[in-house]
Design an enzyme around this catalytic site. Structure first.
Site, short mmCIF file in Angstrom:
data_model
loop_
_atom_site.label_atom_id
_atom_site.label_comp_id
_atom_site.label_asym_id
_atom_site.label_seq_id
_atom_site.Cartn_x
_atom_site.Cartn_y
_atom_site.Cartn_z
CE LYS A 199 42.74 86.22 -4.41
NZ LYS A 199 43.50 85.64 -5.71
N GLY A 249 50.71 82.00 -10.16
CA GLY A 249 51.56 82.25 -11.41
C GLY A 249 52.43 81.02 -11.71
CB ALA A 287 46.81 80.39 -7.13
N GLY A 288 47.67 78.73 -9.52
CA GLY A 288 48.49 77.31 -10.08
C GLY A 288 48.14 76.76 -11.15
CG ASN A 334 45.54 87.33 -13.66
OD1 ASN A 334 45.49 88.45 -13.02
ND2 ASN A 334 45.96 87.50 -14.82
#
Lengths: 266, 66
Positions: A109, A170, A196-197, A218
């Site tokens: 990635k 995040g 993300a997000g 995550n």
């Protein structure tokens, strides 16, 4: 990916990246967990088969500290090394060369950041790093902004998955620009993964309903009060969103449309 | 001799190969990757690559990340 859904002869929906098939469309990160045990439990609950990892210096003064590989077996799960924290193409390429040597696989990635406050990608450096990595034989899944033009560049270059952000890394703000995500999905032939997000389960479902092939997250799991429970919620949300996409939603209407027949009213 | 490992100076017993250095440090070669003076060291060559005074090494592994 804007092609006919991947339904195999047995009628099973699967997800293919760089020639390998997966059942789960959820990719999870391994950062920010309380400990390795919690991380491993969330992984099982999520059903994910691919997980992102970072590449960092070993603690030379205490070589016996527990390592991630002791808790999550790299033979059982696909480790996806990332370049988080890299702000230049050179640093990202150097990091992934080390990752390839540590792991022995080509799937990576790529993310090259442009700004510490927003963690927005630096697309010029991302393009440059992607070009180098592809030349060196890496299979590149690339974190990018939600600009369809940039996404197309990366796909044409040979990246094996396009991974636009839903919102800053995040932040948990959810899909901020569904129009662009949808445009990217429509034009792209390799998998599109929202990276993300995502903040909660409905965000993941929205990404999948837009036609994304998968979701990478995550913090939404790691920083939930109960990460294991949230991991399961995300698993169900990704599956529900995928099914809704395949089912094809009803048309939106401006006014009401009764569900019970009008004929036979007393 | 002195080498820089992960940005810090370390006194080590030499001459030594990368393999020998990892043993001195107590690191499991299967879980890490090594960069020697900015060049990746393939695992198959750990016994052949000599570490010299003043060399710079990076030794990394996988940690949790998103």
């Amino acid at each position: 990916m804007n092609v006919q859904p991947d339904i195999s002869e047995q009628g099973q929906d699967y997800f293919e990246i760089a020639g390998k098939r997966y059942q789960s469309r959820l990719i999870i990160g391994t950062g920010k967990y309380k400990d390795f045990e919690q991380n491993a439990a969330a992984l099982v609950a999520s059903g994910a088969e691919i997980l992102t990892v970072a590449v960092r210096r070993v603690n030379v003064t205490d070589p016996n500290q527990p390592m991630l590989v002791d808790f999550i077996d790299p033979k059982k799960y696909t480790y996806l090394p990332n370049t988080a924290g890299c702000f230049t193409a050179d640093d990202a390429v150097r990091t992934l060369r080390l990752a390839r040597e540590a792991g022995g696989w080509e799937l990576v990635k790529l993310e090259v950041l442009g700004d510490k406050k927003t963690l927005y990608p630096n697309m010029l450096e991302t393009l440059s790093a992607a070009r180098k990595l592809l030349h060196e034989g890496f299979q590149v899944m690339v974190y990018c902004n939600d600009d369809p033009i940039m996404a197309k560049e990366l796909e044409d270059m040979g990246c094996c998955a396009i991974m636009p952000l839903a919102a800053p890394i995040g932040s948990g703000l959810g899909i901020q620009n569904p129009v662009n995500i949808r445009l990217i999905v429509e034009q792209t032939e390799v998998p599109v993964i929202v990276d993300a997000g995502v903040g909660t389960a409905s965000d993941a479902a929205i990404a999948m309903e837009l036609g994304c092939d998968g979701v990478l997250m995550n913090t939404a799991i790691a920083e939930a009060k109960d990460p294991e429970k949230m991991a399961r919620a995300m698993k169900l949300a990704v599956e529900a969103g995928r099914l809704a996409y395949l089912a094809g939603r009803m048309a939106k209407k401006r006014y009401a449309d009764p569900s019970s027949p009008l004929a036979g009213l007393i | 001799m002195e080498v820089t490992i992960n940005g810090e100076r370390h006194g080590i017993d030499g001459p030594v190969s990368v393999h020998g250095l990892l043993r001195q440090l107590g690191l499991d070669a299967r879980k890490i990757a090594v960069e020697h003076n900015l060049e990746i060291v393939p695992r198959s060559t750990y016994r052949d690559i000599a570490v010299k005074d003043g060399d710079r090494l990076e030794i990394v592994h996988f940690v949790g990340g998103g």
